[in-house]
Write an enzyme that holds these catalytic residues in place. Structure first.
Site, PDB file in Angstrom:
ATOM      1  N   GLN A 164       0.731  13.931   0.693  1.00  0.00           N
ATOM      2  CA  GLN A 164       0.880  12.476   0.795  1.00  0.00           C
ATOM      3  C   GLN A 164      -0.463  11.745   0.791  1.00  0.00           C
ATOM      4  O   GLN A 164      -0.509  10.513   0.718  1.00  0.00           O
ATOM      5  CB  GLN A 164       1.691  12.092   2.037  1.00  0.00           C
ATOM      6  CG  GLN A 164       3.142  12.548   1.990  1.00  0.00           C
ATOM      7  CD  GLN A 164       3.990  11.842   0.930  1.00  0.00           C
ATOM      8  OE1 GLN A 164       3.632  10.770   0.422  1.00  0.00           O
ATOM      9  NE2 GLN A 164       5.125  12.425   0.585  1.00  0.00           N
ATOM     10  N   CYS A 201      19.778  14.861   4.456  1.00  0.00           N
ATOM     11  CA  CYS A 201      21.176  14.460   4.523  1.00  0.00           C
ATOM     12  C   CYS A 201      22.028  15.713   4.457  1.00  0.00           C
ATOM     13  O   CYS A 201      22.101  16.359   3.429  1.00  0.00           O
ATOM     14  CB  CYS A 201      21.464  13.559   3.322  1.00  0.00           C
ATOM     15  SG  CYS A 201      22.870  12.515   3.539  1.00  0.00           S
TER      16      CYS A 201
END
Ligand SMILES: *Cc1c(COP(=O)(O)O)cnc(C)c1O
Length: 357
Positions: A168, A308
């Site tokens: 990142q 999820c």
């Protein structure tokens, strides 16, 4: 309805001009770079050029760069080389570190309310049996910048391998491996706009090959090289460098505009010591799964920064570790990239301004 993408930390929108360049020169990519005939030599040339560019992008030598299928593989390769040894990592690492560490003897440094771990904590956790230290450069949910340079400086003369997950930070902050003094570093192509399924492992130490087979990557990682992956990552890096100011302005604008919306919120992590492409917001009166669905219905894509599973949104492990489950279940991550505009943020704020429980 215009689709608005605020999920760059998950993956970047692909840079179509790189793919167009590829298509125009597609026959140069056809061969196996290890074949000695013309086709092979053409592909090898592209691969070598990408390796030089990518090495240069973190001030490394091309011989220290191993091409992999992504940062997950790069992270796993490092951990696999130190199995059985004592390891120090943090409680905010990416799943590809966290899950690969399962079953090992690990001390997890705890991030503070700003999402930062401290060098002092690391010093306290160190023993003469510590073999490996793993700390990410920028957290993928909070965007906090971790003190990797201080850690590298502290560890430089010790017989301890220091691994940094740089995914990142890549493109958003300068990464200089000689300055961080890390022994290895993972990067991913698709987070900057390259093709999914390609990454890098920089290493100055000899590591065990995770994928055994052919002699590719000087016996350090078998498998036919992904020429397009390498090319697209190298080209994407060039482009993202020119976009830093724009991304910085977007985050500034986002924060200023959010303050004008009548909605209860707090920023997770720290704004001061963070990368500009991510902002994580705690919405006190709304659950993130509700907000994400509502935003999606309005064409806006964001995330809760968590996996999820079985249709149910699980609270982010990182936010739960730093704050609590309640806050994690009410937080949304917005992450910016080159397709985003001021108008996208205006639209987001207008939509947030209309939300009703
Ligand atoms: C996305 C990401 C990874 C995994 O990268 P892949 O190339 O998708 O395997 C690892 N670490 C961090 C911090 C990431 O954001």
């Amino acid at each position: 309805m215009k689709k608005i993408y605020f999920d760059y930390a998950a993956t970047s929108i692909k840079r179509k001009e790189i793919l167009e360049n590829f298509l125009e020169n597609a026959d140069l990519f056809d061969g196996n770079p290890d074949s000695t005939h013309t086709y092979g030599r053409d592909a090898k040339k592209i691969l070598d050029q990408a390796r030089r560019k990518l090495a240069g992008s973190i001030k490394a030598d091309p011989s220290q760069i191993i091409f992999t299928s992504g940062a997950s593989e790069s992270n796993n390769t490092v951990i696999n080389s130190f199995r059985g040894g004592e390891i120090i990592s943090t409680n905010i690492e990416h799943d590809s570190i966290m899950n690969a560490l399962d079953g090992e003897k690990v001390t997890y440094l705890r991030a503070d309310e700003e999402g930062r771990i401290s060098l002092d904590d690391l010093k306290k956790s160190l023993t003469d049996r510590t073999k490996l230290v793993i700390v990410m450069f920028v957290n993928n949910e909070l965007s906090t910048i971790e003190p990797v340079k201080e850690i590298g400086e502290f560890l430089k003369d010790k017989p301890i391998h220091f691994h940094v997950d740089g995914v990142q930070a890549y493109g958003h902050l300068d990464i200089d491996v000689e300055e961080i003094l890390c022994d290895s570093l993972s990067l991913s192509g698709h987070k900057v706009g390259g093709i999914n399924g390609f990454g890098i492992l920089y290493t100055r130490n000899k590591l065990k090959s995770l994928i055994k087979g052919g002699e590719q990557e000087k016996h350090r990682r078998a498998g036919t090289s992904f020429t397009l992956g390498a090319y697209s990552m190298a080209e994407a890096f060039d482009k993202i460098l020119g976009e830093r100011e724009k991304i910085k302005d977007l985050k500034k604008y986002f924060l200023a505009e959010l303050a004008k919306v009548s909605i209860n919120y707090e920023i997770n992590g720290s704004v001061a010591k963070s990368s500009d492409h991510i902002v994580n917001v705690y919405f006190k009166d709304f659950k993130s799964d509700f907000l994400l669905t509502y935003l999606d219905m309005n064409g806006i894509c964001a995330s809760a920064g968590s996996a999820c599973r079985a249709g149910a949104l699980e609270p982010s492990r990182v936010l739960t570790n730093i704050y609590d489950e309640e806050r994690a279940l009410h937080s949304v991550r917005f992450s910016f990239g080159y397709t985003n505009t001021i108008e996208d943020i205006d639209k987001l704020m207008e939509v947030l301004g209309r939300v009703k429980a």
